[in-house]
Design an enzyme around this catalytic site. Structure first.
Site, PDB file in Angstrom:
ATOM      1  N   ASN A   1     -30.454   8.753  47.392  1.00 21.36           N
ATOM      2  CA  ASN A   1     -30.561   8.860  48.842  1.00 21.36           C
ATOM      3  C   ASN A   1     -29.137   8.897  49.381  1.00 21.36           C
ATOM      4  O   ASN A   1     -28.490   7.867  49.532  1.00 21.36           O
ATOM      5  CB  ASN A   1     -31.331   7.644  49.370  1.00 21.36           C
ATOM      6  CG  ASN A   1     -31.510   7.686  50.875  1.00 21.36           C
ATOM      7  OD1 ASN A   1     -30.969   8.561  51.553  1.00 21.36           O
ATOM      8  ND2 ASN A   1     -32.248   6.733  51.401  1.00 21.36           N
TER       9      ASN A   1
ATOM     10  N   ARG B   1     -33.790  12.340  48.190  1.00 19.19           N
ATOM     11  CA  ARG B   1     -34.346  12.258  49.541  1.00 19.19           C
ATOM     12  C   ARG B   1     -33.606  13.259  50.421  1.00 19.19           C
ATOM     13  O   ARG B   1     -32.372  13.223  50.506  1.00 19.19           O
ATOM     14  CB  ARG B   1     -34.146  10.855  50.099  1.00 19.19           C
ATOM     15  CG  ARG B   1     -34.619  10.758  51.522  1.00 19.19           C
ATOM     16  CD  ARG B   1     -34.405   9.385  52.106  1.00 19.19           C
ATOM     17  NE  ARG B   1     -34.956   9.340  53.445  1.00 19.19           N
ATOM     18  CZ  ARG B   1     -34.406   8.650  54.445  1.00 19.19           C
ATOM     19  NH1 ARG B   1     -33.316   7.952  54.254  1.00 19.19           N
ATOM     20  NH2 ARG B   1     -34.967   8.655  55.623  1.00 19.19           N
TER      21      ARG B   1
ATOM     22  N   HIS C   1     -39.225   9.735  58.373  1.00 11.81           N
ATOM     23  CA  HIS C   1     -39.774   8.582  57.636  1.00 11.81           C
ATOM     24  C   HIS C   1     -41.105   8.964  56.992  1.00 11.81           C
ATOM     25  O   HIS C   1     -41.933   8.104  56.702  1.00 11.81           O
ATOM     26  CB  HIS C   1     -40.046   7.360  58.535  1.00 11.81           C
ATOM     27  CG  HIS C   1     -38.836   6.636  59.036  1.00 11.81           C
ATOM     28  ND1 HIS C   1     -38.853   5.954  60.230  1.00 11.81           N
ATOM     29  CD2 HIS C   1     -37.608   6.469  58.516  1.00 11.81           C
ATOM     30  CE1 HIS C   1     -37.663   5.398  60.431  1.00 11.81           C
ATOM     31  NE2 HIS C   1     -36.885   5.707  59.395  1.00 11.81           N
TER      32      HIS C   1
ATOM     33  N   ARG D   1     -30.248   3.272  68.066  1.00 14.48           N
ATOM     34  CA  ARG D   1     -30.721   4.478  68.761  1.00 14.48           C
ATOM     35  C   ARG D   1     -31.615   4.103  69.927  1.00 14.48           C
ATOM     36  O   ARG D   1     -32.401   3.161  69.843  1.00 14.48           O
ATOM     37  CB  ARG D   1     -31.512   5.373  67.800  1.00 14.48           C
ATOM     38  CG  ARG D   1     -30.632   6.101  66.823  1.00 14.48           C
ATOM     39  CD  ARG D   1     -31.480   6.920  65.857  1.00 14.48           C
ATOM     40  NE  ARG D   1     -31.176   6.532  64.495  1.00 14.48           N
ATOM     41  CZ  ARG D   1     -31.993   6.691  63.456  1.00 14.48           C
ATOM     42  NH1 ARG D   1     -33.191   7.202  63.613  1.00 14.48           N
ATOM     43  NH2 ARG D   1     -31.619   6.310  62.268  1.00 14.48           N
TER      44      ARG D   1
ATOM     45  N   GLU E   1     -39.870   3.724  49.389  1.00 19.44           N
ATOM     46  CA  GLU E   1     -39.616   5.166  49.435  1.00 19.44           C
ATOM     47  C   GLU E   1     -39.115   5.689  48.090  1.00 19.44           C
ATOM     48  O   GLU E   1     -39.441   6.795  47.685  1.00 19.44           O
ATOM     49  CB  GLU E   1     -38.604   5.480  50.541  1.00 19.44           C
ATOM     50  CG  GLU E   1     -39.233   5.345  51.920  1.00 19.44           C
ATOM     51  CD  GLU E   1     -38.223   5.141  53.028  1.00 19.44           C
ATOM     52  OE1 GLU E   1     -37.588   4.063  53.060  1.00 19.44           O
ATOM     53  OE2 GLU E   1     -38.047   6.049  53.849  1.00 19.44           O
TER      54      GLU E   1
END
Ligand code: ADP
Length: 399
Positions: A10, A91, A180, A241, A384
């Site tokens: 990732n 990813r 996601h 964010r 993940e």
């Protein structure tokens, strides 16, 4: 020792996470993190079966970082090229309108991922570098890209379309992509297993609450709505964010204080959310401030929960009723308060969290709803890396 494993990479904007995982048993053989790439205080941590290598040193760029890791791996055991790895899973954040499923990487795929960088300027270029270096170092192993957007490819047009001029939208590839996705797909699959139900029977809401945060509505195993949009900026309040804001704010900032697009980008992506409201982006730090009576931190928490409740309500209606609501991600898996407060006072909707179950400490998949609750409420740790490893193995097995 690692025969049959998948190496999952990732590669993010300033960090690279990697993990060697057995796709069948879910066992993590080794994992590590390269962080603060390009800064003077770079850092590599590599956890393996016999110990931990922890080194602080400047890491010039992603290429140098990945090479350092491969050297460390070879130093403490077998070189990765001889470690029985069956695939490398990468990813990739944005698959645009091109990639809807795990994809075997060749030069054309790398170029297409690079070309999507206009949609994900912070993420796709870093993903591409990770792929390039890993392909150079492990040329004999198949490499597979797993896209964060793929699970949301099924969004109905009414959910994926923004109400702006359709020609402008088309010319600029503007639609809701969602992110996601690997986590939402993995967790919703685990939920069906946990409940012993066919995913086709379930109306689910998954709340992925980490540094980034997103919610999804999943009907019969397919995503029908999600909070993130063209970019991962939309939706819930996050660590740094903003989540949803009136787009007029951007125009106002430009006209009123002359802020340029890069400054507004920095403001909304890195200086907003919990950090913008309280000064801290980490949820544990926020809770510590609240504990000490900090009113800004309290408001940040309240805004966070307010937005979460707004989307839970919206998704219940979009689904036509919900069977199960699941919390995942660092905050969702660990924080008692958010789970309690985001679902408080909803017994009329058949949603009741059991305080004792919610407060019980556990890392397992678990139910936290009361026995009287018509809606199941679960906590399911996301994974993940495992999902990427399994997707890569499945694709390689079909070659
Ligand atoms: P990422 O989006 O980077 O994968 P994670 O899913 O690991 O992030 O979530 C990170 C967030 O989870 C941080 O805000 C962190 O403070 C929060 N978190 C982790 N453990 C706890 C805990 N025990 N209580 C509250 N928040 C926690």
């Amino acid at each position: 020792m690692s025969d049959g494993t998948v190496l999952v990479i990732n590669s993010g904007s300033s960090s690279i996470k990697f993990q060697l995982v057995h796709p069948d048993t879910a066992e993590s053989v080794a994992h590590g993190l390269i962080e603060r790439i390009g800064e003077p205080d770079g850092h590599i941590v590599y956890n393996h079966r016999t110990g931990v290598e922890d080194r602080s040193l400047p890491i010039a760029d992603h290429r140098a970082g990945l090479k350092m890791v491969l050297d460390i791996v070879a130093e403490v055991g077998r070189p990765l090229s001889e470690a029985g790895i069956i695939a490398v899973g990468h990813r990739v954040v944005h698959g645009g309108d091109i990639f809807y499923s795990p994809t075997l990487i060749d030069d054309g795929v790398v170029k297409a991922i690079a070309d999507l960088s206009n949609l994900a300027p912070l993420h796709n270029p870093a993903n591409v570098i990770g792929i390039e270096v890993a392909r150079e170092e492990l040329p004999d192993v198949p490499h597979v890209a797993v896209f964060d957007t793929a699970f949301f490819h099924t969004l109905p047009a009414a959910a994926s379309t923004y109400a702006i001029d359709r020609d402008v939208a088309k010319a600029n590839q503007i639609r809701r992509y969602g992110f996601h996705g690997t986590s939402h797909e993995y967790v919703s699959g685990r939920v069906a297993d946990f409940l012993g139900k066919d995913p086709a029977e379930l109306n689910q809401i998954v709340l992925h609450l980490g540094n980034g945060a997103s919610a999804s509505a999943i009907k019969g195993g397919k995503a029908i709505d999600t909070t993130m949009g063209l970019t991962p900026l939309e939706g819930l309040v996050m660590g740094t964010r903003s989540g949803d804001i009136d787009p007029g704010i951007i125009l106002h900032l430009n006209r009123n204080s002359g802020m340029k697009v890069d400054e507004i980008d920095d403001l909304l992506n890195r200086r907003s959310g919990l950090k913008g409201l309280s000064g801290v982006n980490d949820f544990r730090a926020l809770l510590a401030l609240i504990e000490g009576g900090d009113e800004d931190a309290r408001l940040a928490y309240d805004v966070y929960v307010h937005m979460l409740r707004k989307y839970i309500g919206a998704f219940i209606v979009q689904l036509g009723g919900v069977d199960v609501i699941t919390f995942t991600g660092g905050v969702g898996e660990n924080n008692i308060d958010v789970r309690r407060d985001s679902l408080a006072g909803l017994s009329r909707l058949g949603i009741e969290v059991d305080p004792a179950l919610n407060e019980a400490k556990s890392r397992d998949e678990r139910r936290i709803s009361a026995s009287t609750s018509a809606v199941e409420v679960l906590v399911v740790p996301t994974n993940e890396e495992l999902a990427i490893a399994r997707a890569a193995k499945a694709l390689v097995a079909a070659l």
